[in-house]
Design an enzyme around this catalytic site. Structure first.
Site, PDB file in Angstrom:
ATOM      1  N   ASP A 123       0.885  -1.151   0.000  1.00  0.00           N
ATOM      2  CA  ASP A 123       0.000   0.000   0.000  1.00  0.00           C
ATOM      3  C   ASP A 123       0.922   1.199   0.000  1.00  0.00           C
ATOM      4  O   ASP A 123       1.918   1.235   0.726  1.00  0.00           O
ATOM      5  CB  ASP A 123      -0.944   0.019   1.199  1.00  0.00           C
ATOM      6  N   PHE A 131       2.899   7.245 -13.190  1.00  0.00           N
ATOM      7  CA  PHE A 131       1.457   7.225 -12.936  1.00  0.00           C
ATOM      8  C   PHE A 131       1.161   8.052 -11.683  1.00  0.00           C
ATOM      9  O   PHE A 131       2.079   8.599 -11.053  1.00  0.00           O
ATOM     10  CB  PHE A 131       0.951   5.783 -12.772  1.00  0.00           C
TER      11      PHE A 131
HETATM   12  P1  ITT Z   1      -3.746  -1.333  -5.807  1.00  0.00           P
HETATM   13  O1  ITT Z   1      -4.363  -0.903  -4.491  1.00  0.00           O
HETATM   14  O2  ITT Z   1      -4.639  -2.130  -6.694  1.00  0.00           O
HETATM   15  O3  ITT Z   1      -2.415  -1.977  -5.633  1.00  0.00           O
HETATM   16  P2  ITT Z   1      -3.469   1.523  -6.278  1.00  0.00           P
HETATM   17  O4  ITT Z   1      -3.406   2.304  -7.552  1.00  0.00           O
HETATM   18  O5  ITT Z   1      -4.587   1.836  -5.330  1.00  0.00           O
HETATM   19  O6  ITT Z   1      -3.423  -0.018  -6.677  1.00  0.00           O
HETATM   20  P3  ITT Z   1      -1.654   2.105  -4.050  1.00  0.00           P
HETATM   21  O7  ITT Z   1      -2.745   1.784  -3.103  1.00  0.00           O
HETATM   22  O8  ITT Z   1      -0.313   1.528  -3.781  1.00  0.00           O
HETATM   23  O9  ITT Z   1      -2.067   1.718  -5.571  1.00  0.00           O
HETATM   24  O10 ITT Z   1      -1.407   3.633  -4.173  1.00  0.00           O
HETATM   25  C1  ITT Z   1      -2.467   4.534  -3.962  1.00  0.00           C
HETATM   26  C2  ITT Z   1      -2.306   5.721  -4.820  1.00  0.00           C
HETATM   27  O11 ITT Z   1      -1.121   6.448  -4.422  1.00  0.00           O
HETATM   28  C3  ITT Z   1      -2.104   5.423  -6.318  1.00  0.00           C
HETATM   29  O12 ITT Z   1      -3.336   5.229  -6.981  1.00  0.00           O
HETATM   30  C4  ITT Z   1      -1.402   6.686  -6.756  1.00  0.00           C
HETATM   31  O13 ITT Z   1      -2.313   7.723  -6.955  1.00  0.00           O
HETATM   32  C5  ITT Z   1      -0.537   7.028  -5.541  1.00  0.00           C
HETATM   33  N1  ITT Z   1       0.807   6.445  -5.750  1.00  0.00           N
HETATM   34  C6  ITT Z   1       1.322   5.331  -5.196  1.00  0.00           C
HETATM   35  N2  ITT Z   1       2.574   5.088  -5.662  1.00  0.00           N
HETATM   36  C7  ITT Z   1       2.834   6.065  -6.556  1.00  0.00           C
HETATM   37  C8  ITT Z   1       3.926   6.373  -7.399  1.00  0.00           C
HETATM   38  O14 ITT Z   1       5.015   5.609  -7.457  1.00  0.00           O
HETATM   39  N3  ITT Z   1       3.846   7.446  -8.169  1.00  0.00           N
HETATM   40  C9  ITT Z   1       2.761   8.241  -8.147  1.00  0.00           C
HETATM   41  N4  ITT Z   1       1.684   8.022  -7.418  1.00  0.00           N
HETATM   42  C10 ITT Z   1       1.698   6.942  -6.613  1.00  0.00           C
END
Ligand code: ITT
Length: 201
Positions: A78, A157
């Site tokens: 997360d 992203f």
């Molecule tokens: P899953 O829960 O399905 O894994 P998610 O997109 O919700 O996918 P996360 O919970 O890890 O992924 O991350 C939550 C949000 O935080 C993600 O949608 C991005 O908006 C942001 N985020 C996380 N890591 C990032 C990164 O490396 N670069 C930019 N934004 C990031």
């Protein structure tokens, strides 16, 4: 033949994510010793609960769910963005800060809230939860940086276009995946995770 042998030796791990970008980033960091399978690969279409108030709680919730249902080696991360001037927001709400998964809207909201703010300090954080041979482990990674006034760059992203990591002049979205993977929060957590896997394998 060699390929078959390598493939046979690779350990399979299910990565509890629906985010194809993350799967690609992590597979690149993990290398070919481990074959990552997605939720789709194991036929899991469930909406896995993510109701924690910390990254660790959410990561744990995801692996608990998979482990209890499938009894497999699996991991989940997360991650999110914490902004000091917003008292740590968007935090665990990073994916849906504006109320939707639309990243254009999420970024707009962050920029709007920071409009007259001089303290731009922020960090990305990742917590990984792993179930390996019936035991649970956690790994963490953080990258400090700052939020800029507008979007720059098209790679990556999420909040990448507005985040400049400390020690750099460019956003994550201006970096190649290879470059981002050397310094990112996820890279740091995955590095600890891979070292652990290699040491225990
Ligand atoms: P899953 O829960 O399905 O894994 P998610 O997109 O919700 O996918 P996360 O919970 O890890 O992924 O991350 C939550 C949000 O935080 C993600 O949608 C991005 O908006 C942001 N985020 C996380 N890591 C990032 C990164 O490396 N670069 C930019 N934004 C990031």
């Amino acid at each position: 033949m060699l390929f078959l042998k390598l493939n046979y030796l690779a350990m399979e791990l299910v990565f509890a994510t629906n985010n194809a970008h993350k799967l690609e980033e992590v597979q690149q960091m993990v290398g070919n010793k481990f074959t990552l399978k997605s939720l789709a690969d194991i036929g899991c279409e469930d909406d896995i609960p993510e109701t924690g108030v910390t990254f660790q709680e959410n990561a744990q919730q995801k692996t608990d769910y998979l482990f209890n249902k499938y009894h497999i080696n699996c991991f989940a991360d997360d991650s999110g963005l914490e902004i000091d001037a917003l008292n740590g927001e968007p935090g665990v709400y990073s994916a849906r800060y504006s109320g939707s998964r639309d990243m254009e809207k999420n970024i707009d909201l962050v920029l709007e809230k920071l409009k007259n703010e001089t303290n731009r300090n922020a960090r990305f954080k990742t917590v990984i939860s792993l179930y390996l041979n019936n035991q649970q482990y956690f790994f963490e990674g953080t990258v400090e940086g700052r939020i800029i006034d507008g979007r720059t760059g098209t790679e990556g992203f999420g909040y990448d276009p507005i985040f400049v990591p400390d020690g750099f002049d460019e956003t994550f979205a201006e970096m190649s995946l290879e470059q981002k993977n050397k310094i990112s929060h996820r890279a740091k957590a995955v590095e600890k995770f891979v070292k652990f896997l290699n040491d225990t394998k």
